[in-house]
Design a protein around this motif. Structure first.
Motif, mmCIF file in Angstrom:
data_model
loop_
_atom_site.group_PDB
_atom_site.id
_atom_site.type_symbol
_atom_site.label_atom_id
_atom_site.label_comp_id
_atom_site.label_asym_id
_atom_site.label_seq_id
_atom_site.Cartn_x
_atom_site.Cartn_y
_atom_site.Cartn_z
ATOM 1 N N SER A 163 3.052 0.648 5.632
ATOM 2 C CA SER A 163 1.684 0.625 5.134
ATOM 3 C C SER A 163 1.210 -0.802 4.946
ATOM 4 O O SER A 163 2.010 -1.723 4.750
ATOM 5 C CB SER A 163 1.571 1.380 3.806
ATOM 6 N N ARG A 195 -2.530 -2.962 3.355
ATOM 7 C CA ARG A 195 -3.879 -2.891 2.801
ATOM 8 C C ARG A 195 -4.647 -4.149 3.142
ATOM 9 O O ARG A 195 -4.238 -5.261 2.781
ATOM 10 C CB ARG A 195 -3.861 -2.702 1.282
ATOM 11 N N SER A 254 -8.133 -6.430 2.825
ATOM 12 C CA SER A 254 -9.211 -6.697 1.884
ATOM 13 C C SER A 254 -10.304 -7.499 2.568
ATOM 14 O O SER A 254 -10.035 -8.310 3.452
ATOM 15 C CB SER A 254 -8.703 -7.476 0.668
ATOM 16 N N PHE A 286 -5.736 6.335 7.372
ATOM 17 C CA PHE A 286 -6.454 5.200 6.796
ATOM 18 C C PHE A 286 -7.440 5.685 5.739
ATOM 19 O O PHE A 286 -8.019 6.772 5.860
ATOM 20 C CB PHE A 286 -7.234 4.444 7.873
ATOM 21 N N THR A 287 -7.661 4.864 4.719
ATOM 22 C CA THR A 287 -8.630 5.158 3.674
ATOM 23 C C THR A 287 -9.471 3.922 3.398
ATOM 24 O O THR A 287 -8.929 2.858 3.087
ATOM 25 C CB THR A 287 -7.948 5.611 2.376
ATOM 26 N N SER A 336 -12.396 2.004 1.097
ATOM 27 C CA SER A 336 -12.930 2.016 -0.257
ATOM 28 C C SER A 336 -13.618 0.688 -0.535
ATOM 29 O O SER A 336 -13.471 -0.270 0.227
ATOM 30 C CB SER A 336 -11.815 2.277 -1.285
ATOM 31 N N TYR A 373 -11.893 -2.478 0.962
ATOM 32 C CA TYR A 373 -10.491 -2.334 1.300
ATOM 33 C C TYR A 373 -10.304 -1.335 2.432
ATOM 34 O O TYR A 373 -11.110 -0.424 2.631
ATOM 35 C CB TYR A 373 -9.682 -1.852 0.096
ATOM 36 N N GLN A 390 -6.935 0.838 3.343
ATOM 37 C CA GLN A 390 -5.539 1.199 3.149
ATOM 38 C C GLN A 390 -5.048 1.880 4.413
ATOM 39 O O GLN A 390 -5.583 2.911 4.814
ATOM 40 C CB GLN A 390 -5.380 2.131 1.945
ATOM 41 N N ASN A 447 -1.881 3.607 6.266
ATOM 42 C CA ASN A 447 -0.566 4.218 6.133
ATOM 43 C C ASN A 447 -0.079 4.717 7.486
ATOM 44 O O ASN A 447 -0.860 4.910 8.410
ATOM 45 C CB ASN A 447 -0.609 5.378 5.141
#
Length: 125
Positions: free
Chosen positions: A17, A19, A21, A68-69, A71, A80, A82, A84
């Motif tokens: 994973s 993340r 930014s 993927f997420t 936010s 962001y 995220q 995975n």
């Protein structure tokens, strides 16, 4: 003007994973729609995900749904991504983008007036 700076890219193994930014700054940090795009060598820039100002509306390309997420934290002026279960096909330069206007078609590059410099994501065993 709005400046966007990505961070968080790197070299990871399949299944790991990461993340990303995207920090926004400048004359105004108000961004109605923000998104992530990626570009692999020899390929066109591809839409990944987008998010509305409130975070209430999100869009994903089919290949990343469930993994993927996207936010955003407006108080920190940061978006962001995220990621995975990363796969080798996810290897690309990832770009942050922002639009100061509403758009119903956030998957198109021309909807965004501001872009970051990109951050490299490499997934390899």
């Amino acid at each position: 003007q709005v400046q966007l700076v990505e961070s968080g890219g790197g070299l990871v193994q399949p299944g790991d994973s990461l993340r990303l930014s995207c920090a926004a700054s400048g004359y105004t940090t108000r961004s109605y729609v923000m998104g992530w795009f990626r570009q692999a060598p020899g390929k066109a820039r591809e839409f990944v995900a987008a998010i509305s100002w409130s975070g209430g509306s999100k869009n994903y390309t089919d290949s990343v749904k469930g993994r993927f997420t996207i936010s955003r934290d407006n108080a920190q002026n940061t978006m962001y991504l995220q990621m995975n279960s990363l796969q080798p096909d996810d290897t690309a330069v990832y770009y942050c983008a922002a639009s100061l206007h509403y758009t119903s078609q956030p998957m198109h590059t021309w909807e965004y007036a501001y872009w970051g410099q990109g951050t490299q994501v490499t997934v390899s065993s």
